[in-house]
Design a protein around this motif. Structure first.
Motif, short mmCIF file in Angstrom:
data_model
loop_
_atom_site.label_atom_id
_atom_site.label_comp_id
_atom_site.label_asym_id
_atom_site.label_seq_id
_atom_site.Cartn_x
_atom_site.Cartn_y
_atom_site.Cartn_z
N LEU A 1 39.98 54.53 26.24
CA LEU A 1 39.36 54.00 27.47
C LEU A 1 40.09 52.77 27.98
O LEU A 1 40.35 52.65 29.18
N ILE A 2 40.43 51.84 27.09
CA ILE A 2 41.15 50.63 27.51
C ILE A 2 42.53 51.00 28.04
O ILE A 2 42.97 50.48 29.07
N GLY A 3 43.21 51.90 27.35
CA GLY A 3 44.53 52.35 27.84
C GLY A 3 44.44 53.01 29.20
O GLY A 3 45.29 52.80 30.07
N GLY A 4 43.40 53.81 29.42
CA GLY A 4 43.22 54.45 30.73
C GLY A 4 42.93 53.45 31.83
O GLY A 4 43.43 53.57 32.95
N ILE A 5 42.13 52.44 31.51
CA ILE A 5 41.82 51.41 32.51
C ILE A 5 43.08 50.65 32.89
O ILE A 5 43.35 50.43 34.08
N VAL A 6 43.87 50.27 31.91
CA VAL A 6 45.11 49.53 32.20
C VAL A 6 46.10 50.41 32.96
O VAL A 6 46.73 49.97 33.93
N ALA A 7 46.23 51.67 32.54
CA ALA A 7 47.20 52.57 33.19
C ALA A 7 46.83 52.86 34.63
O ALA A 7 47.70 52.89 35.51
N THR A 8 45.56 53.10 34.91
CA THR A 8 45.17 53.44 36.27
C THR A 8 45.10 52.23 37.18
O THR A 8 45.17 52.37 38.40
N SER A 9 44.98 51.04 36.62
CA SER A 9 44.92 49.84 37.46
C SER A 9 46.25 49.11 37.50
O SER A 9 46.31 47.98 38.00
N ALA A 10 47.32 49.71 37.00
CA ALA A 10 48.62 49.04 36.95
C ALA A 10 49.11 48.67 38.35
O ALA A 10 49.63 47.57 38.56
N GLY A 11 48.94 49.55 39.31
CA GLY A 11 49.37 49.25 40.68
C GLY A 11 48.60 48.08 41.27
O GLY A 11 49.19 47.19 41.90
N THR A 12 47.31 48.04 41.04
CA THR A 12 46.49 46.95 41.55
C THR A 12 46.86 45.64 40.87
O THR A 12 46.95 44.59 41.52
N ILE A 13 47.09 45.69 39.56
CA ILE A 13 47.47 44.48 38.83
C ILE A 13 48.80 43.95 39.37
O ILE A 13 48.94 42.74 39.62
N MET A 14 49.78 44.82 39.56
CA MET A 14 51.08 44.36 40.07
C MET A 14 50.98 43.83 41.49
O MET A 14 51.65 42.86 41.84
N ASN A 15 50.16 44.44 42.33
CA ASN A 15 49.99 43.93 43.68
C ASN A 15 49.38 42.54 43.67
O ASN A 15 49.76 41.69 44.49
N GLU A 16 48.46 42.26 42.77
CA GLU A 16 47.85 40.94 42.68
C GLU A 16 48.83 39.90 42.14
O GLU A 16 48.79 38.75 42.53
N ILE A 17 49.67 40.32 41.22
CA ILE A 17 50.64 39.37 40.63
C ILE A 17 51.75 39.05 41.61
O ILE A 17 52.14 37.88 41.77
N ILE A 18 52.27 40.05 42.28
CA ILE A 18 53.43 39.85 43.16
C ILE A 18 53.06 39.28 44.50
O ILE A 18 53.81 38.51 45.10
N ARG A 19 51.88 39.60 45.01
CA ARG A 19 51.49 39.17 46.36
C ARG A 19 51.48 37.65 46.46
O ARG A 19 50.94 36.99 45.59
N PRO A 20 52.06 37.09 47.50
CA PRO A 20 52.10 35.62 47.63
C PRO A 20 50.75 35.02 47.95
O PRO A 20 49.89 35.57 48.49
#
Length: 96
Positions: A77-96
């Motif tokens: 479950l934790i792996g699935g949550i991280v894998a499916t939210s990877a795009g959202t996580i990267m958008n939050e990190i990279i966005r200025p």
């Protein structure tokens, strides 16, 4: 305090910031397709892991042995949550 206000009026702006919008490089469609395939594979693997852990949980419960499969379910479950939210996580990190 007035000297601070006077100094603030005479400051020089050395750098100006711009908000750049990301633009995909040419030929990126193949890479996007590969990422979509990998996302599908990760989701399929997660579902298979949860089904396997559920079956193992039933087997361990029936045999009366030590229960190790709940860790597998939580890990999947934790792996699935991280894998499916990877795009959202990267958008939050990279966005200025």
């Amino acid at each position: 305090m007035s000297w601070l206000l006077a100094a603030a009026e005479h400051t020089i702006v050395l750098a100006q910031t711009e908000n750049y919008t990301p633009e995909a490089p040419p030929g990126v469609e193949g890479l996007k397709k590969l990422v979509r395939y990998l996302t599908w594979f990760v989701l399929l693997s997660g579902v298979a892991a949860i089904i396997f852990a559920g079956g193992k949980f039933a087997w361990e419960k029936w045999q009366g042995g030590m229960l190790e499969s709940p860790k597998m379910v939580v890990g999947a479950l934790i792996g699935g949550i991280v894998a499916t939210s990877a795009g959202t996580i990267m958008n939050e990190i990279i966005r200025p």
